[in-house]
Each structure stands twice: as C-alpha cells, then as structure tokens.
Scaffold this motif. Structure first.
Motif, PDB file in Angstrom:
ATOM      1  N   SER A  94     126.959  -6.591  19.139  1.00  0.00           N
ATOM      2  CA  SER A  94     126.639  -7.927  19.637  1.00  0.00           C
ATOM      3  C   SER A  94     127.386  -8.990  18.837  1.00  0.00           C
ATOM      4  CB  SER A  94     125.136  -8.179  19.557  1.00  0.00           C
ATOM      5  OG  SER A  94     124.738  -8.338  18.210  1.00  0.00           O
ATOM      6  N   ASN A 116     125.692 -13.333  22.004  1.00  0.00           N
ATOM      7  CA  ASN A 116     124.333 -12.901  21.696  1.00  0.00           C
ATOM      8  C   ASN A 116     123.718 -13.825  20.661  1.00  0.00           C
ATOM      9  OD1 ASN A 116     125.960  -9.906  21.941  1.00  0.00           O
ATOM     10  ND2 ASN A 116     124.197 -10.274  23.271  1.00  0.00           N
ATOM     11  N   LEU A 123     116.804 -10.058  20.578  1.00  0.00           N
ATOM     12  CA  LEU A 123     118.217 -10.313  20.849  1.00  0.00           C
ATOM     13  C   LEU A 123     118.412 -10.663  22.320  1.00  0.00           C
ATOM     14  CD1 LEU A 123     120.850 -10.245  19.183  1.00  0.00           C
ATOM     15  CD2 LEU A 123     121.237  -7.939  20.077  1.00  0.00           C
ATOM     16  N   GLU A 125     121.231 -12.895  25.301  1.00  0.00           N
ATOM     17  CA  GLU A 125     122.617 -13.246  25.611  1.00  0.00           C
ATOM     18  C   GLU A 125     122.637 -14.496  26.485  1.00  0.00           C
ATOM     19  OE1 GLU A 125     125.806 -10.136  26.144  1.00  0.00           O
ATOM     20  OE2 GLU A 125     125.459 -10.657  28.237  1.00  0.00           O
ATOM     21  N   ALA A 151     119.283  -8.358  25.707  1.00  0.00           N
ATOM     22  CA  ALA A 151     120.430  -7.799  25.004  1.00  0.00           C
ATOM     23  C   ALA A 151     119.953  -6.760  24.009  1.00  0.00           C
ATOM     24  CB  ALA A 151     121.223  -8.898  24.299  1.00  0.00           C
ATOM     25  N   SER A 156     126.437  -4.796  25.732  1.00  0.00           N
ATOM     26  CA  SER A 156     126.281  -6.206  26.079  1.00  0.00           C
ATOM     27  C   SER A 156     127.278  -6.684  27.138  1.00  0.00           C
ATOM     28  CB  SER A 156     126.439  -7.067  24.812  1.00  0.00           C
ATOM     29  OG  SER A 156     125.365  -6.875  23.931  1.00  0.00           O
TER      30      SER A 156
END
Length: 465
Positions: A94, A116, A123, A125, A151, A156
C-alpha cells in the motif's frame, strides 16, 4: 569549463533534443529486430517508483509509494519534488499508487492520484485531485473524488487512465476479500469509471454505479489505444497472470475463474456470467505491472504493440496484437538485469522510460536504486531534424465540432490525433488524399494532428468545440 557545463544544462532543461546535450552512459544494449536499443539511467536513488506519466510540460511526472510526487527533467534527470502527501499509509504493497493528468492541462491543471490511508485504524483507499501551480511548483487544494474504499496491505490496484471521452478509469484490487470482486455493490476488484469531477457517468453499465467491469483480482496496468480499445494487466494467485481486453459491463471471473475458462466448473461459470477470457496468461506467474502502447518509428520492431513492465520476472515484455486487437500472437521478453520493473511511459520522441521497484520490500536493491531507466534508439534521427520535406496538409473546419476533413498532398500514410499530453487518442490510415476525422468521442479542447507519409512528418493544431 564550469560555465560551459551550466550552459549545456540550461539548454538541456529547455527540452531540446539530446543531440545538444551529453548522453548518459550506456548501461547495456539489446536488439529489437535490426534496431539497437540503449539503456541508461536517467535518475537514481529513488524509492519504490509506482507511476511515470509523460506530462504536457515535456517532463516526466512520478509517484513514489511513500507519498512523494515529483517532476523529472528527461534531459538532465533532475528530480523536482512537488508534494509529499502527509496521510499516505505505506505498508506492504500500500501507499501512493497511480496518477494521471487532466487532458486539457493548460486550462485545467489537475493531477489525479490514488493512495492508501488510515481511517479509524483501518486501511482505506481514495482518489484525490490536486491543482498544479507551474509558477510555484506546487500541488495544492486536494479534493477527494472517491474515498473509503476497503484496502489491505496487498491487492490495492490501482492504475488511473483518462479515456478519450473524458472519463476516468480507476482499477481496484480485491483487498484480499475475494468474494467482493463478484459483488456489483462493492468497489473492490473492479475497474471503476467516473467523470473528472467525481460524479458517475450516465452511460455506465449499471445506472448510478461507478462500476465499469468486475471480477478482478489485482489489476496494475491500464492503457487505451488510439482506436479506443482498452487493455489491462492483472496479477493472478500462484497461476494465471493475465492481459485483458476491457469491455464495459463484462465480468472477468475472479475468484470463480483463474485465467482461461478451461476447467469444467470455470466453463459453466463463464457461460452463465458473461465472463471475458484474458488474451494471454502466464503460469508460473510473472507479476505484470505497468502497461503502455508503442507506435513510434524510433523502434520499428515495437510499433503497434503493448509493452509490459514485469515485477517478479524482472523484464520488459512486448505483446503483439492482431488487427482486431482480440489476440496476442507473440510475447517477446527483453531487458533483464535491473530487477523489478513497475512503471512505464513513452515520450513523443519514442523513448521508453521504466521505473524500477527494488525498494518495495520484495527486491534486492542496488546501491543506486530505485531508478528511472531510459530505453532509446540513439541512431534514430527525428523527422523534425531532417532536411525540409514537401509534406504539408490542411484541416478544415478548424475549429471543428463532430468531424474534420484533412487534405493530404499524396495518398496513404497515417494520421494521429493526440491530446496536449502527447497521448494518441485517435488514428486513421487514409487510402486517398482526403481523410475524415471522427471527433464525436473527443472532449472540447486543443489537440495535435500529426501526418506521417513518404514525404516526412508534419503537425498541426486542431481545436474541437
């Protein structure tokens, strides 16, 4: 001598041809047909290059996964940082990922990036638009166009691509939630399509949804050809990395299908779910990343082909296309020895720039990694520096609305329409001295029309209203 060197650097910084500048030392050479391609280092000591974009300022725009966005002078290699994004979360795969520039950059100086970040301990995005100031050398005024996408530390995506119709594609990975790739209610495992203001296009496959295609695992390359066809590279699990032809509304199978529909259960799923099979697959996997299209006379053996940057197998791969763009007849590997390759772009002069990714936690970085590498035919003499030719052509009307007529001095050759970033958006091969340009799919703005023929090359501006 010092003043002479400074003068030469000033000349190079203007973007003049490198014949006026000292060439970087060759690191290696390889052959593409009868053409010798030289590899040199443009910039070094970078950290996990993720995106390279050729800009309208004739600089290379670059993202590094830690959060930095920079412009790189393609003549001197000077790296000019613009911004380090404070809330980028770099962990595993990420971080700061894809980037694209607005096609009418002179009047709409917008830079789109996907990255990210951490939200409430999780996490996520998001897609963000920044505004560029050439005078200040800054990116400011961040505007979130799409956020809160699930994410993970792997899978990703995320490439960005602005199509000829002025909409934006964004690839997303499944974020290790495999079932979400088949859910049309989820943004994961998709290629999304948005307007440049973040709204949803009215003609998307599902009304009110940003979904353009689904059933993806981890797509990391996106490119549109001048004829409008779209292709993507995608990471498989331990098998079946893919190159896909992207078609609106289609299902690409993951996780129910890995690669081709060649197992009994897969074949039944493909038939029932409108699955689009990949054009080619790799088992064992190679980790395909950045994808571009090459159509320049500097390296004739690559013309009309896709070029793929490969991470795990440390190579550049040429993928030829048949006339219909439906099959890949040949795959040819080039250029090993520089580690993991992730980002790739082509300049209007036909040079290929590749970003290494050896500091991403999975490589063995050399002392000067990561690097931007230049691949070029140093024997090629651009048409503009050759003796004057008799090629001239007219475009009318100009400004034009839905179509324009090009009058050529002789039959044949090729016409290419490019945006101000130098990216081809339309091409045609006239059979006579008159050719019609179909402009219906182009957004209003200024474009460049390039004519190539036996008499040489010429370029004119075209305004589309």
């Amino acid at each position: 001598m010092k003043s002479l060197r400074n003068a030469l650097l000033a000349v190079c910084a203007t973007g003049l041809p490198l014949v006026a500048c000292a060439q970087a030392p060759a690191l290696t050479t390889f052959s593409v047909g009868t053409t010798t391609v030289t590899v040199s280092a443009l910039a070094s000591n970078l950290n996990t290059i993720w995106e390279l974009v050729w800009g309208p300022d004739n600089f290379i725009w670059m993202t590094e996964r830690g959060g930095r966005i920079s412009r790189v002078n393609p003549s001197t290699g000077q790296v000019l940082p613009l911004l380090t994004i404070a809330d980028v979360t770099e962990t595993g795969e990420s971080g700061l990922l894809g980037m694209v520039l607005h096609p009418q950059f002179a009047t709409s100086p917008y830079v789109f990036v996907v990255y990210n970040y951490t939200d409430a301990g999780g996490l996520k995005e998001k897609l963000v638009r920044y505004t560029y100031s050439a005078t200040a050398g800054t990116l400011t005024a961040p505007l979130v166009l799409l956020g809160s996408i699930d994410a993970a530390t792997t899978h990703s995506g995320s490439r960005l691509l602005i199509l000829a119709d002025g909409t934006l594609l964004m690839s997303t990975g499944d974020a290790q939630q495999q079932s979400q790739a088949q859910s049309t209610a989820s943004l994961n495992g998709k290629i999304l399509r948005l307007n440049l203001d973040g709204t949803t296009p009215a003609n998307n496959p599902i009304a009110g949804s940003r979904l353009y295609t689904f059933g993806h695992r981890n797509p990391q390359g996106l490119v549109q050809l001048p004829n409008g066809r779209i292709y993507s590279s995608e990471h498989g699990p331990n098998n079946d990395d893919e190159i896909n032809k992207i078609e609106a509304g289609r299902n690409y199978g993951w996780p129910n299908v890995e690669g081709l529909c060649d197992q009994l259960g897969e074949a039944n799923f493909c038939t029932a779910n409108n699955v689009r099979e990949p054009l080619t697959v790799w088992t064992p996997t190679i980790a395909p990343a950045g994808l571009t299209y090459y159509d320049h006379p500097a390296i004739p053996g690559w013309r009309g082909s896709l070029l793929l940057a490969v991470l795990k197998d440390h190579k550049l791969t040429q993928l030829t296309l048949d006339a219909a763009g439906l099959t890949i007849p040949t795959r040819t590997d080039f250029f090993t020895g520089f580690g993991r390759l992730r980002a790739i772009c082509v300049s209007p002069a036909g040079k290929v720039y590749i970003g290494t990714s050896n500091r991403d936690g999975r490589g063995n970085p050399a002392a000067t990694d990561d690097r931007i590498l230049t691949l070029e035919n140093r024997a090629y003499v651009p048409t503009a520096t050759r003796p004057a030719t008799g090629l001239s052509f007219d475009i009318f009307p100009n400004p034009a609305h839905r179509q324009a007529t090009v009058q050529l001095p002789t039959p044949g050759g090729r016409l290419t329409v490019s945006d101000l970033l130098g990216r081809p958006v339309y091409s045609v091969q006239p059979t006579g001295t008159t050719a019609m340009l179909d402009l219906a799919a182009l957004r209003p703005g200024t474009y460049l029309v390039q004519a190539d023929g036996a008499a040489g090359r010429s370029t004119r501006k075209l305004v589309v209203e």
